[in-house]
Design a protein around this motif. Structure first.
Motif, PDB file in Angstrom:
ATOM      1  N   SER A 169     -26.724 -23.213  16.165  1.00 50.10           N
ATOM      2  CA  SER A 169     -27.575 -22.661  15.121  1.00 50.10           C
ATOM      3  C   SER A 169     -28.835 -23.499  14.964  1.00 50.10           C
ATOM      4  O   SER A 169     -28.950 -24.597  15.509  1.00 50.10           O
ATOM      5  N   ASP A 170     -29.759 -22.948  14.191  1.00 53.48           N
ATOM      6  CA  ASP A 170     -30.975 -23.664  13.825  1.00 53.48           C
ATOM      7  C   ASP A 170     -30.913 -24.177  12.392  1.00 53.48           C
ATOM      8  O   ASP A 170     -31.947 -24.476  11.788  1.00 53.48           O
ATOM      9  N   VAL A 193     -23.260 -17.040   6.457  1.00 47.35           N
ATOM     10  CA  VAL A 193     -24.143 -16.249   7.311  1.00 47.35           C
ATOM     11  C   VAL A 193     -23.780 -14.763   7.184  1.00 47.35           C
ATOM     12  O   VAL A 193     -22.661 -14.416   6.785  1.00 47.35           O
ATOM     13  N   TRP A 201     -27.838 -18.152  14.411  1.00 46.45           N
ATOM     14  CA  TRP A 201     -26.485 -18.703  14.327  1.00 46.45           C
ATOM     15  C   TRP A 201     -25.593 -17.914  15.276  1.00 46.45           C
ATOM     16  O   TRP A 201     -25.612 -16.688  15.269  1.00 46.45           O
ATOM     17  N   ARG A 202     -24.858 -18.633  16.092  1.00 44.79           N
ATOM     18  CA  ARG A 202     -23.944 -17.985  17.020  1.00 44.79           C
ATOM     19  C   ARG A 202     -22.606 -18.722  17.042  1.00 44.79           C
ATOM     20  O   ARG A 202     -22.555 -19.949  17.101  1.00 44.79           O
ATOM     21  N   GLY A 208     -20.247 -20.082   7.945  1.00 48.80           N
ATOM     22  CA  GLY A 208     -20.907 -20.450   9.189  1.00 48.80           C
ATOM     23  C   GLY A 208     -20.426 -21.737   9.810  1.00 48.80           C
ATOM     24  O   GLY A 208     -21.039 -22.236  10.753  1.00 48.80           O
TER      25      GLY A 208
END
Length: 225
Positions: free
Chosen positions: A112-113, A132, A207-208, A165
């Motif tokens: 994620s950032d 998220v 976000w992954r 998240g």
């Protein structure tokens, strides 16, 4: 906050066969292990001490990451044995290494950032969770959020149900009184919710979750090398 815990002890069963020989957090995206992404972001946020919990293929972590000196951070390892202790049990075992102050916790198998420096140094309650929008694989979400507070059942009007998240700030007390062994954090979240002591924020940036080979390949295609 100067301390952080990276959760890296999972077996990575859904990522097999890749995790038969490599722990999931050490799988690479453009030549960089997933866990290094978090180490670099934590260091950029001012964290100078990181604990990594390990279990599956644990010896590979110090071989790859060492003591953290290359990033200007001190890394310690909390080995849980051949069977992981789940999120709650792993956090409890790591507490002696983390100290009495609030600390950041992040799962190694996300990307994620999220700006770790923007997280609150003191959570408003037992923990502050980054939430998220619900991904396709988890459409029902985890908890509802309204005005910085998280709810489960009986959420007030206007609360939005979101997915955790796997990034947050925790006080040690959320697990300090639990019995050692394997247990999940979910019951601790619900207890804190019942007491009005679980805070959160919504994050809408990149976000992954990286839980399967397909998700790993998708991530490799989305981020720059």
């Amino acid at each position: 906050m100067k301390h952080a815990l990276i959760l890296a002890a999972g077996l990575g069963q859904r990522m097999r066969p890749l995790t038969d020989v490599t722990p999931k957090p050490l799988l690479e995206v453009h030549g960089k292990p997933l866990i290094v992404h978090h180490i670099e972001k934590l260091v950029a946020a001012g964290v100078h001490y990181i604990v990594i919990n390990t279990s599956h293929l644990a010896a590979q972590f110090p071989e790859v990451l060492g003591d953290g000196a290359r990033w200007g951070v001190r890394i310690r390892y909390s080995y849980e044995g051949p069977t992981p202790l789940e999120t709650g049990g792993g956090m409890l075992k790591a507490l002696p290494l983390l100290g009495p102050e609030p600390f950041i916790v992040v799962s190694a198998d996300i990307w994620s950032d999220i700006d770790y420096a923007a997280l609150p140094a003191e959570p408003a309650g037992e923990a502050h969770l980054v939430m998220v929008p619900n991904p396709d694989f988890h459409p029902q979400g985890d908890f509802a959020l309204r005005d910085g507070r998280l709810y489960d059942d009986g959420a007030p009007a206007g609360a939005e149900r979101l997915t955790f998240g796997n990034v947050g700030v925790y006080r040690p007390g959320i697990v300090a009184n639990e019995a050692p062994g394997a247990f999940k954090l979910a019951p601790m979240y619900r207890r804190a919710i019942a007491q009005g002591r679980l805070a959160g924020e919504r994050y809408d940036g990149f976000w992954r979750n990286v839980g399967t080979p397909a998700q790993l390949e998708q991530l490799r295609g989305e981020v720059k090398g």
